[in-house]
Design a protein around this motif. Structure first.
Motif, PDB file in Angstrom:
ATOM      1  N   GLY A 262      -1.073   2.786   4.498  1.00 31.90           N
ATOM      2  CA  GLY A 262      -1.184   1.770   3.464  1.00 31.90           C
ATOM      3  C   GLY A 262      -0.424   2.094   2.192  1.00 31.90           C
ATOM      4  O   GLY A 262      -0.251   1.240   1.332  1.00 31.90           O
ATOM      5  N   GLY A 263       0.024   3.326   2.015  1.00 35.50           N
ATOM      6  CA  GLY A 263       0.790   3.682   0.830  1.00 35.50           C
ATOM      7  C   GLY A 263       0.001   3.640  -0.468  1.00 35.50           C
ATOM      8  O   GLY A 263       0.529   3.335  -1.523  1.00 35.50           O
ATOM      9  N   HIS A 264      -1.287   3.979  -0.396  1.00 30.98           N
ATOM     10  CA  HIS A 264      -2.119   3.919  -1.596  1.00 30.98           C
ATOM     11  C   HIS A 264      -2.023   5.192  -2.435  1.00 30.98           C
ATOM     12  O   HIS A 264      -2.092   5.131  -3.652  1.00 30.98           O
ATOM     13  CB  HIS A 264      -3.578   3.649  -1.222  1.00 30.98           C
TER      14      HIS A 264
ATOM     15  N   ILE B 185       2.115  -6.809  -7.139  1.00 31.47           N
ATOM     16  CA  ILE B 185       2.320  -7.102  -5.720  1.00 31.47           C
ATOM     17  C   ILE B 185       1.547  -8.369  -5.374  1.00 31.47           C
ATOM     18  O   ILE B 185       0.391  -8.524  -5.776  1.00 31.47           O
ATOM     19  CB  ILE B 185       1.803  -5.948  -4.837  1.00 31.47           C
TER      20      ILE B 185
ATOM     21  N   ARG C  41       2.306   3.935 -10.048  1.00 34.27           N
ATOM     22  CA  ARG C  41       1.556   2.855  -9.413  1.00 34.27           C
ATOM     23  C   ARG C  41       2.044   1.476  -9.822  1.00 34.27           C
ATOM     24  O   ARG C  41       2.458   1.263 -10.950  1.00 34.27           O
ATOM     25  CB  ARG C  41       0.085   2.927  -9.834  1.00 34.27           C
TER      26      ARG C  41
ATOM     27  N   HIS D  69      -0.160  -9.742  -2.374  1.00 31.28           N
ATOM     28  CA  HIS D  69      -0.640  -9.091  -1.155  1.00 31.28           C
ATOM     29  C   HIS D  69      -1.333 -10.098  -0.248  1.00 31.28           C
ATOM     30  O   HIS D  69      -2.484 -10.439  -0.465  1.00 31.28           O
ATOM     31  CB  HIS D  69      -1.590  -7.957  -1.548  1.00 31.28           C
TER      32      HIS D  69
ATOM     33  N   ASN E  15      -0.268   8.571  -0.954  1.00 33.72           N
ATOM     34  CA  ASN E  15       0.862   9.354  -0.456  1.00 33.72           C
ATOM     35  C   ASN E  15       0.713  10.841  -0.788  1.00 33.72           C
ATOM     36  O   ASN E  15      -0.136  11.229  -1.577  1.00 33.72           O
ATOM     37  CB  ASN E  15       2.192   8.787  -0.939  1.00 33.72           C
TER      38      ASN E  15
ATOM     39  N   LYS F 123      -0.966   0.292  -4.863  1.00 30.26           N
ATOM     40  CA  LYS F 123       0.082   0.910  -4.060  1.00 30.26           C
ATOM     41  C   LYS F 123       0.828   1.925  -4.917  1.00 30.26           C
ATOM     42  O   LYS F 123       0.956   1.782  -6.120  1.00 30.26           O
ATOM     43  CB  LYS F 123       1.070  -0.133  -3.541  1.00 30.26           C
ATOM     44  N   THR F 124       1.345   2.949  -4.251  1.00 31.50           N
ATOM     45  CA  THR F 124       2.056   4.019  -4.936  1.00 31.50           C
ATOM     46  C   THR F 124       3.559   3.845  -4.785  1.00 31.50           C
ATOM     47  O   THR F 124       4.045   3.551  -3.705  1.00 31.50           O
ATOM     48  CB  THR F 124       1.641   5.387  -4.355  1.00 31.50           C
TER      49      THR F 124
END
Length: 139
Positions: free
Chosen positions: A83-85, A107, A31, A109, A87, A69-70
């Motif tokens: 959203g790629g939180h 990030i 993460r 954002h 996966n 995010k991952t």
């Protein structure tokens, strides 16, 4: 490689952080450890000149720690969620820990902006992921 520096935003500092993440990727979920989100700005949304300019939407002052995010290992990645939180990962990976391992990366954002912008982006995401079709009614 250059000499170490105390500035984490220098090219060497960024490369050093990315190398540290590469060393911790083992097929499981990794993460971004911090996020700074933009703040909605009603006044910027009233002008066509500023509503698409990310500089009109300040970031919150402090990075917030937590799962956001991952970073996914391509060798074990099975799919991306919207959203790629989180996966999805091939077995046996991805199930060890939903939270995953945190990094020192962050990030910026720019998501909270004008309502019109949010609606447009959400619509595009729903279309591109197949949740709705272009011809669907608004009902």
């Amino acid at each position: 490689k250059g000499a170490k520096t105390n500035c984490s935003l220098s090219p060497y500092g960024v490369a050093e952080k990315i190398e540290a993440v590469r060393g911790s990727i083992d097929g499981e979920r990794v993460r971004f450890g911090f996020v700074a989100k933009s703040l909605a700005n009603r006044h910027a949304c009233s002008s066509d000149a500023t509503k698409s300019d990310v500089r009109a939407f300040p970031l919150n002052v402090a990075f917030q720690p937590g799962p956001f995010k991952t970073i996914s290992d391509a060798r074990s990645l099975d799919g991306l969620d919207l959203g790629g939180h989180f996966n999805m990962f091939v077995s046996p990976f991805g199930g060890k820990d939903v939270i995953g391992t945190f990094t020192d990366l962050g990030i910026l954002h720019f998501h909270n902006r004008c309502l019109e912008h949010e609606v447009n982006n959400t619509r595009k995401a729903c279309l591109s992921h197949g949740y709705v079709d272009e011809g669907d009614s608004k009902d």
